[in-house]
Design an enzyme around this catalytic site. Structure first.
Site, mmCIF file in Angstrom:
data_model
loop_
_atom_site.group_PDB
_atom_site.id
_atom_site.type_symbol
_atom_site.label_atom_id
_atom_site.label_comp_id
_atom_site.label_asym_id
_atom_site.label_seq_id
_atom_site.Cartn_x
_atom_site.Cartn_y
_atom_site.Cartn_z
ATOM 1 C CB ILE A 1 87.499 40.855 -9.766
ATOM 2 C CG1 ILE A 1 86.592 40.201 -10.821
ATOM 3 C CG2 ILE A 1 88.981 40.805 -10.167
ATOM 4 C CD1 ILE A 1 86.775 38.701 -10.986
ATOM 5 C CD GLU A 2 87.442 39.826 -2.687
ATOM 6 O OE1 GLU A 2 88.255 39.739 -1.764
ATOM 7 O OE2 GLU A 2 86.206 39.749 -2.511
ATOM 8 C CB ALA A 3 93.271 38.018 -7.725
#
Ligand SMILES: *[C@@H]1O[C@H](CO)[C@@H](O)[C@H](O)[C@H]1NC(C)=O
Ligand SMILES: *[C@@H]1O[C@H](CO)[C@@H](O)[C@H](O)[C@H]1NC(C)=O
Length: 315
Positions: A150-152
């Site tokens: 998860i990068e958002a």
């Protein structure tokens, strides 16, 4: 007497480790984002990997129709990814776990509420984890776990971790893994990681100079490793994997470590701790440019004191 017996056991154990050869390495790897990499079946058949993450379920949550993106490998809407079922099952039959990775750097995803987290978990169960066999994008194969890359956004990833974890039953364990970036705490997964529900944590130790290997110096990386492994609760010991680029081009902002440096200078500093589980690589495509996993697989095992690390022959 006692000590001789103990030493005898230790010698047998070392020989067993050395003889286990191809299966000695605890390496996890991302597969799926480049159609020119090897097939999933041959990736698993290499014997180099313990876990393969299918990258990525790139759109989901907050009412979005979930989208699986496996680049050039197959096209989910036309059903061509269902042929991966046979590959997944061949991986599993040779002891390689296969996870679905959520997120990635370019996707469109978020979780709106605890209820939304439950809906996403139910979707994952029905389509990827055996709940509604055969109807999902990957066909009838039942995956082993869910990876959070998860990068958002920052909200409700803890709710999703709880909802996915709750899918496990006495007959089917659903593994959870996470790929935080090395600056601590992770912007997106920090709260979720504090649940202690994750079985594996791959620390992305690249593209982040304050915590990756740079200028022939492992100090920042090792300090970061120590902070992570002493701050984040996990579901088992040996949960933490050092996440690395498998080739220089895999990490445009840096952090690539030559295999011989990894083996001689970095791994000896981290693999003595019980938190250490192995090495994660991004990605199979880049691994094929360097043969990184083949170079390191005999050296990533835990308990380094049991195995002498031979000097690599120079090229
Ligand atoms: C390494 O992988 C093997 C399976 O290939 C597994 O049984 C073992 O628990 C793993 N070790 C660690 C430290 O995760
Ligand atoms: C990687 O290994 C394969 C198979 O042994 C070989 O053909 C290839 O040249 C190697 N590539 C590199 C970059 O070493």
């Amino acid at each position: 007497m006692a000590s001789r017996a103990v030493r005898g056991v230790a010698i047998v154990f070392v020989v067993a480790l050395l003889c286990s050869g191809a299966s000695a390495g605890n390496i996890s790897i991302y597969w799926g984002q480049n159609g020119f990499e090897a097939t999933l079946a041959s990736t698993c058949a290499s014997g180099n990997f313990e876990i393969v993450m299918l990258a990525f379920l790139s759109e989901f949550g907050n009412g979005r129709t979930p989208v699986l993106n496996l680049a050039g490998h197959c096209d989910p809407p036309s059903g061509t990814c269902k042929s991966l079922s046979a590959d997944i099952e061949s991986c599993q039959s040779s002891g390689v776990k296969v996870f679905l990775s959520l997120g990635g750097a370019w996707g469109s995803y978020s979780i709106a509420s605890a209820d939304d987290a439950q809906d996403v978990a139910t979707y994952l169960w029905n389509n990827y984890l055996g709940g509604n066999s055969g109807s999902g994008p990957l066909g009838a194969a039942v995956l082993d776990g869910i990876d959070f890359d998860i990068e958002a956004t920052t909200e409700h990833w803890d709710d999703l971790a709880k909802a996915v974890s709750a899918l496990s039953t006495s007959s089917k364990k659903v593994y959870l893994s996470a790929a935080p970036q090395c600056p601590y705490p992770d912007n997106h997964l920090g709260v979720a990681l504090q649940t202690g529900l994750f079985d594996y944590v791959w620390i992305q130790s690249y593209n982040n100079p304050p915590c990756h290997y740079a200028n022939d110096d492992a100090t920042n990386l090792v300090n970061s490793w120590t902070l992570w492994t002493t701050s984040v609760p996990t579901a088992q010991t040996g949960s933490f994997y050092l996440g690395l680029p498998a080739a220089p081009a895999a990490a445009p902002s840096g952090g690539y470590i030559e295999p011989d440096i990894l083996i001689s200078q970095v791994l000896p500093q981290i693999k003595g701790s019980s938190a250490y589980g192995g090495v994660m690589l991004w990605s199979k495509y880049y691994d094929e440019q360097t043969n990184y996993s083949s170079s390191i697989k005999d050296y990533v095992i835990r308990k380094p004191s049991l195995v002498e690390v031979p000097t690599l022959a120079s090229a």
